[in-house]
Design an enzyme around this catalytic site. Structure first.
Site, PDB file in Angstrom:
ATOM      1  N   HIS A   1      31.976  20.498 -21.171  1.00 59.50           N
ATOM      2  CA  HIS A   1      32.739  21.682 -20.798  1.00 59.50           C
ATOM      3  C   HIS A   1      34.186  21.232 -20.639  1.00 59.50           C
ATOM      4  O   HIS A   1      34.529  20.534 -19.688  1.00 59.50           O
ATOM      5  CB  HIS A   1      32.185  22.302 -19.516  1.00 59.50           C
ATOM      6  CG  HIS A   1      30.748  22.714 -19.651  1.00 59.50           C
ATOM      7  ND1 HIS A   1      29.799  22.436 -18.696  1.00 59.50           N
ATOM      8  CD2 HIS A   1      30.101  23.345 -20.658  1.00 59.50           C
ATOM      9  CE1 HIS A   1      28.617  22.910 -19.098  1.00 59.50           C
ATOM     10  NE2 HIS A   1      28.791  23.459 -20.287  1.00 59.50           N
TER      11      HIS A   1
ATOM     12  N   HIS B   1      32.477  28.426 -13.051  1.00 62.75           N
ATOM     13  CA  HIS B   1      33.589  27.525 -12.814  1.00 62.75           C
ATOM     14  C   HIS B   1      34.469  27.386 -14.053  1.00 62.75           C
ATOM     15  O   HIS B   1      33.970  27.366 -15.177  1.00 62.75           O
ATOM     16  CB  HIS B   1      32.995  26.150 -12.455  1.00 62.75           C
ATOM     17  CG  HIS B   1      33.973  25.123 -11.998  1.00 62.75           C
ATOM     18  ND1 HIS B   1      35.006  25.391 -11.147  1.00 62.75           N
ATOM     19  CD2 HIS B   1      34.055  23.799 -12.282  1.00 62.75           C
ATOM     20  CE1 HIS B   1      35.679  24.284 -10.899  1.00 62.75           C
ATOM     21  NE2 HIS B   1      35.132  23.297 -11.595  1.00 62.75           N
TER      22      HIS B   1
ATOM     23  N   HIS C   1      29.408  25.796  -0.615  1.00 61.87           N
ATOM     24  CA  HIS C   1      29.277  24.511  -1.306  1.00 61.87           C
ATOM     25  C   HIS C   1      30.370  23.560  -0.850  1.00 61.87           C
ATOM     26  O   HIS C   1      31.516  23.968  -0.668  1.00 61.87           O
ATOM     27  CB  HIS C   1      29.455  24.687  -2.826  1.00 61.87           C
ATOM     28  CG  HIS C   1      28.281  25.291  -3.514  1.00 61.87           C
ATOM     29  ND1 HIS C   1      27.402  24.554  -4.267  1.00 61.87           N
ATOM     30  CD2 HIS C   1      27.852  26.567  -3.591  1.00 61.87           C
ATOM     31  CE1 HIS C   1      26.479  25.361  -4.775  1.00 61.87           C
ATOM     32  NE2 HIS C   1      26.735  26.592  -4.383  1.00 61.87           N
TER      33      HIS C   1
ATOM     34  N   TYR D   1      17.639  19.723 -15.144  1.00 61.62           N
ATOM     35  CA  TYR D   1      18.843  20.020 -14.374  1.00 61.62           C
ATOM     36  C   TYR D   1      18.739  21.418 -13.771  1.00 61.62           C
ATOM     37  O   TYR D   1      18.364  22.380 -14.440  1.00 61.62           O
ATOM     38  CB  TYR D   1      20.072  19.910 -15.263  1.00 61.62           C
ATOM     39  CG  TYR D   1      21.363  20.205 -14.564  1.00 61.62           C
ATOM     40  CD1 TYR D   1      21.724  19.529 -13.401  1.00 61.62           C
ATOM     41  CD2 TYR D   1      22.240  21.164 -15.059  1.00 61.62           C
ATOM     42  CE1 TYR D   1      22.910  19.799 -12.749  1.00 61.62           C
ATOM     43  CE2 TYR D   1      23.439  21.448 -14.418  1.00 61.62           C
ATOM     44  CZ  TYR D   1      23.763  20.765 -13.261  1.00 61.62           C
ATOM     45  OH  TYR D   1      24.939  21.034 -12.603  1.00 61.62           O
TER      46      TYR D   1
ATOM     47  N   GLU E   1      34.435  17.939 -18.231  1.00 55.17           N
ATOM     48  CA  GLU E   1      33.141  17.578 -17.652  1.00 55.17           C
ATOM     49  C   GLU E   1      32.136  17.286 -18.769  1.00 55.17           C
ATOM     50  O   GLU E   1      31.711  18.193 -19.485  1.00 55.17           O
ATOM     51  CB  GLU E   1      32.611  18.719 -16.779  1.00 55.17           C
ATOM     52  CG  GLU E   1      33.535  19.104 -15.629  1.00 55.17           C
ATOM     53  CD  GLU E   1      32.966  20.233 -14.788  1.00 55.17           C
ATOM     54  OE1 GLU E   1      31.741  20.465 -14.846  1.00 55.17           O
ATOM     55  OE2 GLU E   1      33.747  20.906 -14.087  1.00 55.17           O
TER      56      GLU E   1
ATOM     57  N   HIS F   1      32.008  27.782 -17.440  1.00 52.65           N
ATOM     58  CA  HIS F   1      30.615  27.333 -17.518  1.00 52.65           C
ATOM     59  C   HIS F   1      29.940  27.634 -16.190  1.00 52.65           C
ATOM     60  O   HIS F   1      30.584  28.027 -15.219  1.00 52.65           O
ATOM     61  CB  HIS F   1      30.529  25.850 -17.863  1.00 52.65           C
ATOM     62  CG  HIS F   1      31.316  24.958 -16.943  1.00 52.65           C
ATOM     63  ND1 HIS F   1      32.686  24.798 -17.051  1.00 52.65           N
ATOM     64  CD2 HIS F   1      30.934  24.196 -15.886  1.00 52.65           C
ATOM     65  CE1 HIS F   1      33.107  23.962 -16.110  1.00 52.65           C
ATOM     66  NE2 HIS F   1      32.063  23.586 -15.380  1.00 52.65           N
TER      67      HIS F   1
END
Length: 432
Positions: free
Chosen positions: A359, A329, A286, A344, A335, A365
């Site tokens: 979060h 993460h 990523h 989503y 966030e 999360h």
């Protein structure tokens, strides 16, 4: 007019030549107008960050009765109403009042969900939801505390500003910068999200190794053209001012949207999220989600934002040897996510358009069980991701507190959110 932060000039075509030539503040302005400067930065800021506009108006904004405190409703800057909650939080779609029950306009429909910092010290943010069903009539709003980044989710909004009019639809955003007066017209049941930033203005993020082009391109930002109304309001026009976290109202007998011409680089603006040029990984693993940043409000610490506005638009997923959805993460940033439309990718169930999630700092999360199981077994072919979807994130370096309205009053908190991870099972095999 096209461009981000440009030096613009505009005059209503009904009054050609209304902009003074060669100077800002002549002894007598064309058409007998008043000159008024709106400053968005200190006079002595470096030229690249200096923001101001000159407005040429029928009457100056100083002509009004004194401001009087009014009910703040669910707008607050009290971050200590309830005890802190570090849990993963998710809200079902926020309720929109029906016109048959109660007429609610943009201001009375503002609800603060979370935030941090202090408007008086010019350092902080607030996140609000607006849910309304009626247009503002002979009322305008002015935020002395900071900038509003408005994200419509349901229903277009027609925003009249001192600089002109903007129609903003879902999948578009607009920014009304500090001190600009505006009024909101709606056309039915309407809902959206607001990111408020104190003490900084939104900028386009630096591109670094990406180069000169990409992400949100400056030419795709739109600024309104001058439009004025010369209207007397004998029953009184109300100017609502958000100041130090409280609401105040004053009366005047004329429309504040009486600016015949203006020039400068401090303006409201809008942007269509469809125009975002997506950058993504084309090999493996990523790239960080910062590649999806549309706008940023920088802090004084290099590389750390007071707030970023980030989107997750339709795109191709092609990475090999990679778990493609967002990874698990824990983050030193907060966030707050919202969903404009669609599903989503990391949570196709439960996270709904018009809802939200938070979060908090260092709260873990990531994908729910279904997303993890599906994507660890998927054949990695090129695939379209998020078609028909637009999720976004307000990311902040502040540790945000949730308001009493957000935790209790709205009654939209999904208390079963944590269960989407409860069925994650152990795959560990020491003999693998």
């Amino acid at each position: 007019m096209l461009g981000f932060g440009n030096e613009f000039s505009s005059e209503d075509p009904r009054c050609p030549g209304s902009l003074p030539e060669g100077q800002n503040n002549p002894q007598v302005c064309p058409y007998g107008l008043y000159a008024e400067q709106l400053s968005g930065s200190a006079f002595t800021c470096p030229r690249p960050t200096n923001k101001r506009s000159w407005l040429y108006r029928i009457l100056p904004s100083v002509k009004h009765k004194p401001f009087i405190a009014m009910s703040c409703g669910d707008v607050t800057e009290n971050w200590n109403e309830v005890e802190p909650d570090p849990n993963q939080l998710r809200w079902l779609p926020f309720n929109i009042p029906r016109p048959t029950e109660k007429r609610v306009d943009f201001v009375t429909g503002l609800h603060t969900v979370c935030g941090a910092g202090d408007a008086k010290s010019r350092n902080g943010i607030g996140i609000h939801i607006y849910t309304c069903n009626s247009s503002m009539v002979d009322r305008c709003f002015n935020n002395s505390d900071g900038d509003f980044l408005i994200v419509p989710q349901q229903g277009e909004i027609l925003i009249t500003t001192e600089f002109g009019k903007m129609m903003v639809e879902p999948n578009e955003i607009c920014v009304i910068q500090q001190g600009m007066r505006f009024s909101v017209e709606v056309f039915g049941e309407t809902r959206g999200y607001i990111l408020e930033v104190y003490g900084a203005h939104f900028e386009l993020p630096d591109l670094g190794p990406i180069g000169a082009n990409g992400l949100a391109n400056p030419r795709d930002f739109l600024c309104p053209v001058a439009w004025y109304e010369d209207r007397t309001v004998s029953t009184g026009y109300t100017v609502i001012n958000k100041y130090q976290g409280k609401l105040f109202a004053c009366q005047q007998d004329f429309s504040p949207f009486n600016v015949v011409a203006w020039h400068g680089n401090y303006t409201p603006y809008k942007y269509s999220l469809d125009n975002f040029m997506v950058i993504n990984c084309v090999a493996f693993d990523h790239a960080d989600p910062s590649i999806f940043t549309v706008l940023t409000a920088k802090s004084t610490k290099p590389g750390v934002a007071i707030a970023d506005f980030v989107i997750f638009p339709p795109r191709w997923g092609v990475a090999d040897h990679t778990f493609r959805p967002p990874y698990y993460h824990r983050n030193c940033m907060s966030e707050f996510m919202g969903l404009i439309k669609g599903h989503y990718e990391a949570k196709e169930e439960g996270f709904q358009p018009g809802g939200a999630s938070l979060h908090s700092i260092m709260t873990p999360h990531g994908p729910d069980t279904g997303c993890f199981e599906k994507n660890t077994a998927a054949a990695l072919q090129p695939e379209r991701v998020a078609d028909g979807t637009m999720a976004f994130m307000f990311e902040s370096s502040f540790s945000m507190a949730v308001t009493k309205w957000g935790l209790q009053t709205c009654q939209r908190l999904d208390k079963n959110y944590y269960q989407c991870w409860e069925t994650l099972r152990k795959h560990f095999n020491p003999k693998w």
